[in-house]
Design an enzyme around this catalytic site. Sequence first.
Site, short mmCIF file in Angstrom:
data_model
loop_
_atom_site.label_atom_id
_atom_site.label_comp_id
_atom_site.label_asym_id
_atom_site.label_seq_id
_atom_site.Cartn_x
_atom_site.Cartn_y
_atom_site.Cartn_z
N ASP A 30 0.86 -1.18 0.00
CA ASP A 30 0.00 0.00 0.00
C ASP A 30 0.90 1.24 0.00
O ASP A 30 1.91 1.30 0.69
CB ASP A 30 -0.91 -0.02 1.24
CG ASP A 30 -2.06 0.97 1.11
OD1 ASP A 30 -3.21 0.53 1.05
OD2 ASP A 30 -1.79 2.20 1.10
N ILE A 31 0.50 2.24 -0.78
CA ILE A 31 1.30 3.46 -0.93
C ILE A 31 1.27 4.32 0.34
O ILE A 31 2.17 5.14 0.56
CB ILE A 31 0.79 4.25 -2.16
CG1 ILE A 31 1.87 5.08 -2.78
CG2 ILE A 31 -0.44 5.08 -1.84
CD1 ILE A 31 1.52 5.63 -4.16
N ASN A 87 -12.92 -3.02 2.59
CA ASN A 87 -13.83 -1.88 2.75
C ASN A 87 -14.79 -1.87 1.57
O ASN A 87 -14.36 -2.01 0.43
CB ASN A 87 -13.04 -0.56 2.79
CG ASN A 87 -12.18 -0.45 4.03
OD1 ASN A 87 -12.58 -0.87 5.11
ND2 ASN A 87 -10.98 0.09 3.88
N GLN A 94 -14.34 2.97 1.28
CA GLN A 94 -13.70 2.46 0.05
C GLN A 94 -13.39 3.61 -0.89
O GLN A 94 -14.25 4.45 -1.17
CB GLN A 94 -14.62 1.44 -0.64
CG GLN A 94 -13.96 0.78 -1.85
CD GLN A 94 -14.82 -0.30 -2.50
OE1 GLN A 94 -15.98 -0.51 -2.13
NE2 GLN A 94 -14.24 -0.99 -3.49
N HIS A 100 -10.16 -5.24 -3.00
CA HIS A 100 -8.82 -5.47 -2.46
C HIS A 100 -8.93 -5.87 -1.02
O HIS A 100 -9.72 -5.32 -0.26
CB HIS A 100 -7.94 -4.22 -2.59
CG HIS A 100 -8.61 -2.94 -2.19
ND1 HIS A 100 -9.50 -2.29 -3.02
CD2 HIS A 100 -8.54 -2.21 -1.05
CE1 HIS A 100 -9.94 -1.20 -2.41
NE2 HIS A 100 -9.38 -1.13 -1.21
P1 AMP Z 1 -9.71 1.58 0.31
O1 AMP Z 1 -9.75 2.92 0.99
O2 AMP Z 1 -10.12 0.43 1.18
O3 AMP Z 1 -10.43 1.60 -1.02
O4 AMP Z 1 -8.17 1.30 0.03
C1 AMP Z 1 -7.48 1.81 -1.05
C2 AMP Z 1 -6.02 1.73 -0.69
O5 AMP Z 1 -5.28 1.90 -1.87
C3 AMP Z 1 -5.55 2.80 0.31
O6 AMP Z 1 -5.03 2.18 1.47
C4 AMP Z 1 -4.50 3.57 -0.49
O7 AMP Z 1 -3.41 3.98 0.31
C5 AMP Z 1 -4.08 2.56 -1.53
N1 AMP Z 1 -3.52 3.09 -2.76
C6 AMP Z 1 -4.02 4.12 -3.52
N2 AMP Z 1 -3.25 4.31 -4.60
C7 AMP Z 1 -2.26 3.38 -4.56
C8 AMP Z 1 -1.16 3.07 -5.39
N3 AMP Z 1 -0.90 3.73 -6.54
N4 AMP Z 1 -0.34 2.06 -5.02
C9 AMP Z 1 -0.57 1.37 -3.89
N5 AMP Z 1 -1.61 1.61 -3.06
C10 AMP Z 1 -2.44 2.61 -3.38
#
Ligand code: AMP
Length: 114
Positions: A30-31, A87, A94, A100
């Site tokens: 996760d970023i 989520n 989400q 994911h």
């Molecule tokens: P959610 O809020 O459950 O939809 O989770 C989305 C997740 O994606 C969050 O924890 C973000 O930090 C992660 N995220 C968004 N963009 C990226 C990316 N380019 N690479 C890796 N993780 C990401």
Amino acid sequence: MEDCLFCKIINKEIPANIVFENENILAFEDIEPQSPIHLLIIPKKHIATINDIEPQDKNICGDMLLAAKEIANTMNVDSSGFRTIFNTNEDAGQTVFHIHMHFLAGRKMKWPPG
Ligand code: AMP
Ligand code: ZN
């Protein structure tokens, strides 16, 4: 799916730190990590939310859990523990609409989550 961030990661159009990949599943860091280990385990098939899973997707769903098991073992957190979260939609926060599984480990977790 064209405008999906995670489909772009699957297609290697956007970089990610990939930690696991097989025929159906990709897992990457996760970023914005919320724990020392914070990975996202995703199906290569675009499915927007849990609400959109169809009965024919059940093998893919099982593969996500098997990936979590394998990653936990490889990262040596299977005994110490890890948390897996989906989520779904607004109330759960989400933000990316390609399902994911968050995989969090490396610290003591609180319950209930915020
Ligand atoms: P959610 O809020 O459950 O939809 O989770 C989305 C997740 O994606 C969050 O924890 C973000 O930090 C992660 N995220 C968004 N963009 C990226 C990316 N380019 N690479 C890796 N993780 C990401
Ligand atoms: Zn997608």
